[in-house]
Design a protein around this motif. Structure first.
Motif, short mmCIF file in Angstrom:
data_model
loop_
_atom_site.label_atom_id
_atom_site.label_comp_id
_atom_site.label_asym_id
_atom_site.label_seq_id
_atom_site.Cartn_x
_atom_site.Cartn_y
_atom_site.Cartn_z
N ARG A 59 0.49 -1.62 0.27
CA ARG A 59 0.29 0.08 -0.18
C ARG A 59 0.22 1.39 0.16
O ARG A 59 2.42 1.66 0.03
CB ARG A 59 -0.89 0.37 1.22
CG ARG A 59 -2.18 -1.01 0.98
CD ARG A 59 -3.11 -0.24 2.73
NE ARG A 59 -3.87 -1.14 2.79
CZ ARG A 59 -5.46 -1.52 1.65
NH1 ARG A 59 -5.31 -0.77 0.93
NH2 ARG A 59 -6.34 -2.25 2.24
N CYS A 60 -0.20 2.26 -0.27
CA CYS A 60 0.87 3.28 -0.45
C CYS A 60 0.93 4.16 0.68
O CYS A 60 -0.14 4.41 1.35
CB CYS A 60 0.57 4.32 -1.38
SG CYS A 60 0.97 6.33 -1.46
N ILE A 61 2.11 4.35 1.69
CA ILE A 61 1.75 5.35 2.66
C ILE A 61 0.78 6.42 2.96
O ILE A 61 0.34 7.15 4.25
CB ILE A 61 3.26 4.73 3.83
CG1 ILE A 61 4.09 5.92 2.87
CG2 ILE A 61 3.35 3.38 3.63
CD1 ILE A 61 5.68 5.95 3.79
N GLY A 62 0.86 6.37 1.71
CA GLY A 62 0.34 8.24 1.60
C GLY A 62 -1.19 8.06 1.82
O GLY A 62 -2.23 8.42 2.51
N CYS A 63 -1.98 7.95 0.30
CA CYS A 63 -3.09 7.46 -0.06
C CYS A 63 -3.83 6.33 0.16
O CYS A 63 -4.74 5.67 0.06
CB CYS A 63 -3.30 8.44 -1.32
SG CYS A 63 -3.07 6.96 -2.85
N GLY A 64 -3.14 5.83 0.57
CA GLY A 64 -3.15 3.72 0.73
C GLY A 64 -3.57 3.53 -0.26
O GLY A 64 -3.95 1.89 -0.53
N ASN A 124 7.97 5.00 -5.45
CA ASN A 124 6.46 5.99 -4.59
C ASN A 124 5.47 4.90 -5.54
O ASN A 124 5.12 4.48 -6.43
CB ASN A 124 7.21 7.03 -4.96
CG ASN A 124 8.12 7.54 -3.65
OD1 ASN A 124 8.67 7.07 -3.32
ND2 ASN A 124 8.27 8.37 -3.18
N CYS A 125 4.26 5.91 -5.01
CA CYS A 125 2.79 5.32 -5.38
C CYS A 125 2.87 6.38 -6.77
O CYS A 125 3.59 7.46 -7.18
CB CYS A 125 1.94 6.39 -4.07
SG CYS A 125 0.17 6.33 -4.89
N THR A 126 2.44 5.95 -7.84
CA THR A 126 1.76 6.37 -9.01
C THR A 126 0.73 7.42 -8.59
O THR A 126 0.70 8.49 -9.88
CB THR A 126 1.16 5.50 -10.17
OG1 THR A 126 -0.08 5.39 -8.97
CG2 THR A 126 1.95 4.67 -10.35
N LEU A 127 -0.15 7.30 -7.96
CA LEU A 127 -1.31 8.97 -7.85
C LEU A 127 -0.42 9.63 -7.24
O LEU A 127 -0.92 10.53 -6.94
CB LEU A 127 -2.60 8.29 -6.70
CG LEU A 127 -2.91 7.16 -7.29
CD1 LEU A 127 -4.19 6.46 -6.37
CD2 LEU A 127 -3.71 7.61 -8.42
N CYS A 128 0.03 10.13 -5.72
CA CYS A 128 1.00 10.71 -5.00
C CYS A 128 2.18 10.65 -5.25
O CYS A 128 2.52 11.18 -4.31
CB CYS A 128 0.37 10.46 -3.81
SG CYS A 128 0.61 9.55 -2.15
N ASP A 129 3.17 10.20 -5.04
CA ASP A 129 3.93 10.00 -4.98
C ASP A 129 4.78 9.56 -3.47
O ASP A 129 6.01 9.70 -3.37
CB ASP A 129 4.62 11.31 -5.52
CG ASP A 129 6.24 11.09 -5.84
OD1 ASP A 129 6.14 9.69 -6.75
OD2 ASP A 129 6.88 12.50 -6.17
ZN ZN Z 1 -0.30 7.27 -2.96
#
Ligand code: ZN
Ligand code: OAD
Length: 246
Positions: free
Chosen positions: A126-131, A151-156
């Protein structure tokens, strides 16, 4: 014997809540944390704050995870998992509380919503920012292509296994459900845990204080043996094998 006594207690109980630790999965080839050869005898834990702060820590964390992939991918439920699944199918176990991250209770037949994972799950990320959830294969591909944890493709923000690290917040909903179950059961069975990591280690005591009988099944003594109604200091597969049914 202890196992016969456990059989009686199971027969007498209406609501049984199992609480499991890494010891239930050692017969499946997954090392525990604190036994000889256990994870924390080989590695220093990477704290959540280090994971957040350092690309090196994230890379190391993912290298460790990939090194375990064959072990996790090959693991099948053991006798302990199968015995608990039998009690679940018999209607005596409404849900199970686990510290384990290996998904083996689900693999043994528990519906996902009946496995309360206090420390998350290592079979996805999971992304630790947006989940946002990610498959491990995606993380591995990115790691191999870029030479670094992605890193996350949505929120980096960094992508991490969907587990709880030391220093990371406990999952709120799971904590609440585990609390309610511990207080509602009449038999609480702690299986294969050293009972040293809190707040998870508080549930056996909470159940006992709320009036449940407490059974501890573990190869080694624990700090909570003295409050238990029954301690079975044996191999888990042998202790629970007799309860594997249909
Ligand atoms: Zn994210
Ligand atoms: P531990 O490694 O601390 O304890 C596992 C216990 O199971 C030990 O006391 C072993 O003696 C016992 N054991 C192992 N194999 C057994 C077998 N086949 N039969 C009987 N007993 C056996 O693992 P946990 O208590 O699960 O959390 O660890 C708790 C938490 O510490 C984990 O969830 C993890 C770890 O750090 C985080 O990382 C947040």
């Amino acid at each position: 014997s202890g196992v016969e006594r456990l059989g009686d207690m199971i027969a007498e109980a209406k609501i049984i809540v199992p609480f499991t630790g890494a010891g239930i999965s050692t017969e499946c080839g997954i090392p525990d944390f604190r036994s000889p050869g256990g994870i924390w005898t080989r590695y220093r834990p990477i704290e959540f704050s280090e994971f957040v702060a350092s690309q090196d820590a994230r890379d190391e964390s993912w290298r460790r995870r990939f090194a375990m992939e064959e072990v996790f991918a090959a693991a099948k439920p053991g006798r302990g998992h199968r015995a608990l699944a039998s009690l679940y199918r018999a209607g005596k176990v409404p849900a199970l509380i686990t510290q384990n991250i290996d998904n083996l209770h689900q693999a043994s037949g528990f519906a996902p919503e009946h496995v309360i994972e206090l420390h998350g799950n290592t079979t996805y990320a999971r992304c630790i920012g947006c989940g946002k959830a990610y498959q491990l294969a995606w993380v591995k591909q990115r790691f191999d292509d870029d030479g670094a944890a992605p890193n996350c493709t949505l929120c980096d923000e960094p992508v991490k296994t969907a587990t709880i690290s030391f220093g990371q917040m406990m999952p709120e909903d799971e904590m609440q459900r585990a609390t309610a179950l511990s207080q509602a059961c009449d038999l609480f069975i702690a299986i294969g845990s050293s009972l040293v990591v809190w707040p998870a280690a508080g549930f056996p005591m909470m159940a006992k204080n709320a009036g449940a009988r407490l059974v501890i099944i573990n190869r080694e003594p624990t700090d909570q043996d003295d409050i238990a109604d029954l301690v079975i200091r044996h191999d888990i597969g042998d202790a629970l094998g007799p309860f594997v049914g249909n």
